[in-house]
Design a protein around this motif. Structure first.
Motif, mmCIF file in Angstrom:
data_model
loop_
_atom_site.group_PDB
_atom_site.id
_atom_site.type_symbol
_atom_site.label_atom_id
_atom_site.label_comp_id
_atom_site.label_asym_id
_atom_site.label_seq_id
_atom_site.Cartn_x
_atom_site.Cartn_y
_atom_site.Cartn_z
ATOM 1 N N PHE A 196 -3.041 -5.988 -13.198
ATOM 2 C CA PHE A 196 -1.774 -5.307 -13.367
ATOM 3 C C PHE A 196 -1.664 -4.168 -12.491
ATOM 4 O O PHE A 196 -1.080 -3.076 -12.755
ATOM 5 C CB PHE A 196 -1.503 -4.856 -14.753
ATOM 6 C CG PHE A 196 -1.414 -5.971 -15.716
ATOM 7 C CD1 PHE A 196 -0.317 -6.672 -15.525
ATOM 8 C CD2 PHE A 196 -2.444 -5.997 -16.689
ATOM 9 C CE1 PHE A 196 -0.394 -8.072 -16.525
ATOM 10 C CE2 PHE A 196 -2.466 -7.206 -17.472
ATOM 11 C CZ PHE A 196 -1.435 -8.126 -17.639
ATOM 12 N N GLU A 197 -2.601 -3.890 -11.467
ATOM 13 C CA GLU A 197 -2.691 -2.568 -10.779
ATOM 14 C C GLU A 197 -1.428 -2.147 -10.267
ATOM 15 O O GLU A 197 -0.634 -3.114 -9.477
ATOM 16 C CB GLU A 197 -3.703 -3.046 -9.575
ATOM 17 C CG GLU A 197 -4.108 -1.819 -8.682
ATOM 18 C CD GLU A 197 -5.169 -2.076 -7.634
ATOM 19 O OE1 GLU A 197 -5.243 -1.317 -6.684
ATOM 20 O OE2 GLU A 197 -6.024 -3.011 -7.739
ATOM 21 N N ILE A 198 -1.127 -0.834 -10.035
ATOM 22 C CA ILE A 198 -0.040 -0.435 -9.548
ATOM 23 C C ILE A 198 -0.099 0.024 -7.899
ATOM 24 O O ILE A 198 -1.469 0.670 -7.730
ATOM 25 C CB ILE A 198 0.314 0.934 -10.331
ATOM 26 C CG1 ILE A 198 0.562 0.746 -11.914
ATOM 27 C CG2 ILE A 198 1.561 1.641 -9.708
ATOM 28 C CD1 ILE A 198 1.600 -0.495 -12.221
ATOM 29 N N ARG A 199 0.618 -0.340 -7.062
ATOM 30 C CA ARG A 199 0.359 0.019 -5.714
ATOM 31 C C ARG A 199 1.244 1.046 -5.134
ATOM 32 O O ARG A 199 0.811 1.810 -4.198
ATOM 33 C CB ARG A 199 0.563 -1.273 -4.770
ATOM 34 C CG ARG A 199 1.932 -1.615 -4.662
ATOM 35 C CD ARG A 199 2.141 -2.783 -3.751
ATOM 36 N NE ARG A 199 3.471 -3.613 -3.737
ATOM 37 C CZ ARG A 199 4.390 -2.857 -3.013
ATOM 38 N NH1 ARG A 199 4.225 -1.838 -2.261
ATOM 39 N NH2 ARG A 199 5.512 -3.440 -3.168
ATOM 40 N N GLN A 200 2.358 1.465 -5.942
ATOM 41 C CA GLN A 200 3.106 2.546 -5.326
ATOM 42 C C GLN A 200 3.994 3.201 -6.404
ATOM 43 O O GLN A 200 4.123 2.407 -7.502
ATOM 44 C CB GLN A 200 3.873 1.930 -4.352
ATOM 45 C CG GLN A 200 5.156 3.214 -3.690
ATOM 46 C CD GLN A 200 5.764 2.444 -2.867
ATOM 47 O OE1 GLN A 200 5.602 1.350 -2.076
ATOM 48 N NE2 GLN A 200 7.148 2.885 -2.614
ATOM 49 N N CYS A 201 4.017 4.485 -6.458
ATOM 50 C CA CYS A 201 4.809 5.108 -7.627
ATOM 51 C C CYS A 201 5.808 6.086 -6.639
ATOM 52 O O CYS A 201 5.467 6.834 -5.819
ATOM 53 C CB CYS A 201 3.831 6.073 -8.219
ATOM 54 S SG CYS A 201 3.145 5.133 -9.545
ATOM 55 N N THR A 202 7.059 6.090 -7.283
ATOM 56 C CA THR A 202 7.879 7.228 -6.564
ATOM 57 C C THR A 202 8.580 8.096 -7.739
ATOM 58 O O THR A 202 9.146 7.203 -8.530
ATOM 59 C CB THR A 202 9.232 6.315 -5.732
ATOM 60 O OG1 THR A 202 8.342 5.520 -4.617
ATOM 61 C CG2 THR A 202 10.011 7.526 -4.975
ATOM 62 N N SER A 210 7.755 2.241 -10.459
ATOM 63 C CA SER A 210 6.419 1.803 -9.869
ATOM 64 C C SER A 210 6.308 0.521 -9.376
ATOM 65 O O SER A 210 7.116 -0.490 -9.989
ATOM 66 C CB SER A 210 5.202 2.155 -11.205
ATOM 67 O OG SER A 210 5.236 3.555 -11.588
ATOM 68 N N LEU A 211 5.319 -0.007 -8.540
ATOM 69 C CA LEU A 211 5.449 -1.263 -7.944
ATOM 70 C C LEU A 211 4.228 -1.914 -8.134
ATOM 71 O O LEU A 211 3.201 -1.014 -8.055
ATOM 72 C CB LEU A 211 5.936 -1.248 -6.423
ATOM 73 C CG LEU A 211 7.159 -0.760 -6.071
ATOM 74 C CD1 LEU A 211 7.379 -0.759 -4.453
ATOM 75 C CD2 LEU A 211 8.321 -1.381 -6.755
ATOM 76 N N PHE A 215 2.511 -8.361 -8.770
ATOM 77 C CA PHE A 215 3.498 -8.904 -9.280
ATOM 78 C C PHE A 215 4.890 -8.057 -8.360
ATOM 79 O O PHE A 215 5.605 -7.456 -8.767
ATOM 80 C CB PHE A 215 3.882 -8.489 -10.733
ATOM 81 C CG PHE A 215 2.961 -9.334 -11.614
ATOM 82 C CD1 PHE A 215 3.261 -10.471 -11.843
ATOM 83 C CD2 PHE A 215 1.723 -8.447 -11.869
ATOM 84 C CE1 PHE A 215 2.011 -11.238 -12.783
ATOM 85 C CE2 PHE A 215 0.890 -8.963 -12.676
ATOM 86 C CZ PHE A 215 0.955 -10.467 -13.339
ATOM 87 N N PRO A 216 4.865 -8.253 -6.955
ATOM 88 C CA PRO A 216 5.898 -7.529 -6.129
ATOM 89 C C PRO A 216 7.190 -8.235 -6.457
ATOM 90 O O PRO A 216 8.287 -7.220 -6.009
ATOM 91 C CB PRO A 216 5.679 -8.352 -4.850
ATOM 92 C CG PRO A 216 4.741 -9.547 -5.193
ATOM 93 C CD PRO A 216 4.198 -9.459 -6.406
#
Length: 257
Positions: A196-202, A210-211, A215-216
């Motif tokens: 479930f790692e998060i790769r981006q937060c805005t 969050s992305l 799971f893109p």
């Protein structure tokens, strides 16, 4: 009891305890209905006419107040998310599937439920969608536990949000996104948490998108509050930019400070 009858008889209870909204998401391939509810813990002398006879028996059978409270929050949030004006609240039955996922008995509608402390929330969603919701208290005592399942790359994302969030808030944000995603795939944390790692937060004020690394196809939409974080995970292609903005605005108005 029919929802309209309940609302007429217990209007003050609903005003003080329940917030709910229905909206349509517009995506590139169609529109998808959502029913959102957020409920506060009802007072001990509050009405129970939204529960069936069997649910009341189960409720009164719980020995400990904490268990009774969580049961009531889940049932009230779910029924208020699902119910239409003419629906019988006592007939709305929330059952559980083989992996303990909540199911609306006798309906094609889907539901995802969460609760923390004195708040409960639910999302009733179109069966063509996949969705998961989570809501967690910001608790400094939980920081080290959450950090153990947080990668160095994920922790570094806090520095990319503009003004950094306090570590307990940021780590709780990550946790809710992961928990909500685990509900989407209906595994909970029975699989490696690295999945479930998060790769981006805005971030935009109290709103965070969050992305996921693995799971893109999904987005996690979060609202930050002083004491808790709420996150809803949905397929990215279920929303245009404008409907995503409307959903975030609806969540921000729905969630108490």
């Amino acid at each position: 009891m029919q929802y309209t009858t309940f609302a007429r008889q217990y209007g003050h209870f609903l005003t003080d305890t329940v917030r709910r909204v229905r909206l349509e998401l517009e995506g590139p391939e169609g529109s998808y209905g959502l029913g959102l509810s957020v409920v506060s813990l009802p007072p001990e002398d509050g009405p129970l006419d939204y529960l069936s006879a069997a649910e009341k028996e189960q409720y009164f059978g719980f020995r400990y107040p904490k268990r009774r409270n969580s049961y009531l929050l889940g049932k009230l949030a779910a029924k208020m998310a699902v119910a239409g004006e003419q629906d019988d609240l006592t007939a709305i039955q929330i059952q559980h599937g083989i992996l303990c996922q909540p199911i609306v008995a006798g309906s094609t509608r889907r539901i995802t439920i969460t609760h923390c402390d004195t708040l409960g929330a639910a999302v009733d969603y179109d069966p063509r969608l996949l969705a998961g919701v989570d809501m967690e208290l910001v608790d400094e005592k939980a920081v080290e536990g959450i950090r153990r399942i947080t990668s160095k790359r994920e922790e570094a994302l806090n520095g990319e949000l503009g003004p950094e969030l306090a570590p307990p808030v940021f780590l709780t944000l990550l946790w809710t996104a992961k928990e909500a995603m685990s509900k989407v795939i209906q595994t909970g944390f029975t699989v490696p948490t690295e999945l479930f790692e998060i790769r981006q937060c805005t971030r935009d004020g109290q709103r965070v998108i969050s992305l996921f690394k693995n799971f893109p196809q999904f987005k996690a939409l979060s609202i930050l509050r002083r004491e808790y974080v709420y996150t809803l995970v949905l397929p990215a292609k279920a929303m245009t930019d404008s409907s995503e903005a409307r959903l975030l605005q609806a969540l921000q108005e729905l969630l108490p400070d």
